[in-house]
Design an enzyme around this catalytic site. Structure first.
Site, PDB file in Angstrom:
ATOM      1  N   ASP A 140      -2.021  -4.970  -0.070  1.00 30.60           N
ATOM      2  CA  ASP A 140      -1.663  -6.061   0.385  1.00 30.60           C
ATOM      3  C   ASP A 140      -2.431  -6.583   1.534  1.00 30.60           C
ATOM      4  O   ASP A 140      -2.897  -7.702   1.753  1.00 30.60           O
ATOM      5  CB  ASP A 140      -0.206  -6.333   0.832  1.00 30.60           C
ATOM      6  CG  ASP A 140       0.420  -4.855   1.398  1.00 30.60           C
ATOM      7  OD1 ASP A 140      -0.466  -4.358   1.917  1.00 30.60           O
ATOM      8  OD2 ASP A 140       1.436  -5.227   1.914  1.00 30.60           O
ATOM      9  N   GLN A 189       0.712  -1.310  -0.166  1.00 26.55           N
ATOM     10  CA  GLN A 189      -0.088  -0.077   0.066  1.00 26.55           C
ATOM     11  C   GLN A 189       0.712   1.393  -0.055  1.00 26.55           C
ATOM     12  O   GLN A 189       2.081   1.309   0.231  1.00 26.55           O
ATOM     13  CB  GLN A 189      -0.767   0.087   1.268  1.00 26.55           C
ATOM     14  CG  GLN A 189      -2.226  -1.010   1.042  1.00 26.55           C
ATOM     15  CD  GLN A 189      -3.090  -0.477   2.356  1.00 26.55           C
ATOM     16  OE1 GLN A 189      -3.245  -1.330   3.297  1.00 26.55           O
ATOM     17  NE2 GLN A 189      -3.762   0.513   2.084  1.00 26.55           N
ATOM     18  N   HIS A 190       0.251   2.501  -0.261  1.00 28.33           N
ATOM     19  CA  HIS A 190       0.661   3.603  -0.226  1.00 28.33           C
ATOM     20  C   HIS A 190       2.013   4.197  -1.161  1.00 28.33           C
ATOM     21  O   HIS A 190       2.212   5.245  -1.186  1.00 28.33           O
ATOM     22  CB  HIS A 190       1.177   4.012   1.045  1.00 28.33           C
ATOM     23  CG  HIS A 190       0.314   3.504   2.341  1.00 28.33           C
ATOM     24  ND1 HIS A 190      -1.011   3.842   2.449  1.00 28.33           N
ATOM     25  CD2 HIS A 190       0.450   2.818   3.338  1.00 28.33           C
ATOM     26  CE1 HIS A 190      -1.610   3.198   3.387  1.00 28.33           C
ATOM     27  NE2 HIS A 190      -0.986   2.461   3.973  1.00 28.33           N
TER      28      HIS A 190
END
Length: 498
Positions: free
Chosen positions: A243, A80-81
Site C-alpha cells: 500500500d 504490507q508485511h
C-alpha cells in the site's frame, strides 16, 4: 477502464479509472473484521478480503454505470508485511497475520540476534528487522503452530494473495517483498540464507513467490473469476504492490523531491530515492519502490487507530471529533498523549502502551483529550520525517493522504507541527488510485504504446487546491516547544534519546 484495489487493515477500497478522460468513474468500499487477542494479536481471514473485494467492486461498477467487460487491467495494493501461508491446495494454513500484530516481538528480537544484530541485518538486508515484518510471523508460526507450519507450500503477502486468487499465479514484486524481512533490498532479490534462519525446514525455491518487475503483469484473470465478476476473458493483472508503494504512485511520488505522508491506521512518511538509503539506526526502511528505484520509509503504528480509540471512547462521530479538536487550544492545556495503543515501530517500542500525560482536574476534558491524541500522533510523524535526513531537509511540500488527511483541523496541525506546506491529492485513497495507474502502465507496456508511468501519473494525479495548508509562524513556534516536551517524555519513560 482500469481497476484499482486496495486491501487495507480496515477495509478494501476499489476505484475504476477512465484513463483516457483522466477521471475516477466509480468507487466502492467494504469493511473487514479484525481478529484481536491478548499479547498484540492482529489477524484477519482472507475470506473477508475476498468478500470485501466482491462487494466493493459491485458498488464501484454500479456507480460507474459501465459494463465490467470494458475493464482492461487490474492493479492490487495490499497492506504490507502480512503473512498468508498456503498449503498445496492454495488454502490458508492459518489466518492472515497482519502488519500491526506485535505478538511476534520476541521472535523478531531472536531473529535480529541470529542475523548478527542491527549491523548484521543492515549488511544482509539493507534494513533492520521490525516486529511487524513477515519474517517473525513465520518464525512464530513454526514455534506455536507446528502442524500448520509443516503444511506450508507458499508464503504470500496480502496483495500477492489477491493476485493469486485473480490469476492462480504465485508471484510478487520488489516493493512489497522488501517488507518481508528475508529480501535483500539492495540487490532486489530474496536472501535465501536469511530465510533459512527464519524457516530452516522450508525450501525458499519452493515456498517463496517468483519475483517479477513492477511493470510486468502477473497474468490474466482466471476464467472462473472473470465469469463471477463479469469481466472479459483477457483482463491483465498488474504486479501490484504494498500500500505504501502504491500510495507513492497515487500521489505522483515517483521522482526525487517529493514527500508523501499518510495519516491512516498507521502513519507513514516516504520519499523517492534513486539509490538505496541505509539508516545506521535501522529505523528507516530501505524499501524498493514499485516504480523502479527506492522508497525509504518510516512507519509509526498509531495514527487514526489511536484517534479512533479516543473518538469512540466519547461516542463521537468523525465530524464531532474534529469540532472538539478545533475547540481545544494548541497544546491541549498541558495534556499530552504518547499514543502507543498498539506498541510502536518508530521509535522501536513494541511493548509500549498509550499514556495520557499532564492530566489535572482543570484540563481533563473531552476537547483536550481529543486534541492531544491528534497532536501526539502528529509528533510521531515529525519524529519519522526527521529520520529521513537529507531527503526531508529540502522538502517544501508534503502530499498528505489517508483518512486523517480529510480533516481540515488535522491538516493545519500537520502543517504547524512540521513547519511545511501540505496539500492533498483530489483523490485521497492514493493506494487504490496508484494501483489503477500501475495497471494502466502495465497494460500500456504490454500493448507497446509507450505511455510511461510518469506521463500517466501526471495525467491522473491532481492536487486539491482547497486543501493546501500553510504553517502559521506563531503556531509553528509553539509546536516546536511542545515537540521538545514530547521528545523529553519519550526519553524519560522509554529511554529514547531526546
Amino acid at each position: 477502464m482500469y481497476l484499482g484495489v486496495d486491501c487495507g487493515t480496515q477495509s478494501t477500497k476499489v476505484v475504476i479509472v477512465d484513463a483516457e478522460r483522466a477521471t475516477i468513474v466509480g468507487e466502492g468500499s467494504r469493511g473487514h473484521q479484525l481478529i484481536e487477542g491478548d499479547g498484540g494479536r492482529r489477524e484477519q481471514s482472507v475470506d473477508d478480503w475476498l468478500a470485501a473485494l466482491r462487494g466493493a467492486f459491485a458498488e464501484a461498477l454500479a456507480e460507474a454505470g459501465i459494463d465490467a467487460r470494458t475493464i482492461r487491467a487490474i492493479g492490487v495494493s495490499g497492506q504490507q508485511h502480512g503473512m498468508v501461508a498456503l498449503d498445496a491446495r492454495g488454502e490458508p494454513v492459518y489466518p492472515a497475520k497482519l502488519w500491526c500484530d506485535t505478538e511476534t516481538a520476541l521472535h523478531n528480537e531472536n531473529l535480529i540476534e541470529t542475523l548478527g544484530g542491527r549491523q548484521g541485518c543492515l549488511d544482509k538486508l539493507g534494513l533492520l528487522l521490525q516486529t511487524g515484518y513477515t519474517a517473525s510471523k513465520v518464525a512464530w508460526l513454526r514455534d506455536t503452530h507446528p502442524d500448520a507450519y509443516r503444511r506450508i507450500d507458499s508464503l504470500l503477502l496480502p496483495h500477492d494473495y489477491l493476485n493469486f486468487w485473480l490469476t492462480g499465479e504465485r508471484v510478487t514484486e520488489c516493493g512489497d517483498a522488501s517488507g518481508t524481512g528475508y529480501f535483500d533490498t539492495r540487490r532486489r532479490a530474496w536472501h535465501h540464507e536469511v530465510f533459512q534462519a527464519v524457516a530452516p525446514e522450508l525450501d525458499p525455491n519452493r515456498v517463496l513467490p517468483r519475483l517479477i518487475e513492477s511493470s510486468e503483469p502477473v497474468g490474466r484473470v482466471r476464467a472462473e473469476v472473470a465469469r463471477e465478476l463479469g469481466l472479459a476473458d483477457d483482463v491483465l493483472v498488474a504486479s501490484g504492490g504494498g500500500d505504501n508503494m502504491m500510495a507513492a504512485i497515487g500521489t505522483g511520488n515517483i521522482a526525487p523531491g517529493l514527500v508523501t505522508m499518510s495519516l491512516g491506521t498507521s502513519g507513514t512518511v516516504c520519499a523517492y530515492a534513486e539509490e538505496p538509503v541505509i539508516d545506521a539506526q535501522g529505523m528507516v526502511a530501505n524499501f524498493c519502490a514499485s516504480s523502479g528505484g527506492w522508497l525509504p520509509l518510516v512507519c509509526t503504528m498509531n495514527v487514526t487507530s489511536a484517534t479512533t480509540r479516543v473518538r469512540e471512547l466519547f461516542g463521537f462521530d468523525v465530524e464531532t471529533f474534529g469540532e472538539r479538536v478545533a475547540a481545544a487550544p494548541i497544546g491541549a492545556e498541558g495534556v499530552m498523549v504518547l499514543p502507543f495503543f498498539n506498541g510502536e515501530r518508530v521509535p522501536p517500542l513494541p511493548h509500549a502502551s498509550a499514556s495520557f500525560v499532564g492530566l489535572t482536574s482543570l484540563n481533563t476534558s473531552a476537547d483536550n483529550l481529543c486534541r492531544a491524541v491528534v497532536e501526539g500522533a502528529t509528533f510521531g510523524m515529525r519524529y519519522g520525517l526527521e529520520l529521513l535526513g537529507p531527503l526531508a531537509d529540502r522538502v517544501n511540500e508534503i502530499r498528505l493522504v489517508g483518512g486523517g488527511a480529510k480533516s481540515p483541523i488535522w491538516r493545519q496541525i500537520v502543517a504547524d507541527v512540521l513547519g511545511v506546506e501540505v496539500v492533498c491529492p483530489r483523490f485521497t485513497e492514493a493506494a487504490a488510485l496508484g494501483a489503477a495507474i500501475q495497471a494502466a502502465w502495465c497494460d500500456a507496456r504490454h500493448r507497446g504504446d509507450g505511455e510511461s508511468l510518469a506521463t500517466l501519473s501526471e495525467r491522473l494525479v491532481s492536487l486539491d487546491a482547497e486543501t493546501r495548508t500553510r504553517p502559521r509562524n506563531e503556531a509553528a513556534t509553539r509546536y516546536d516547544e511542545l515537540y521538545l516536551r514530547y521528545r523529553q517524555a519519550l526519553a524519560e519513560r522509554y529511554g529514547v534519546p531526546a
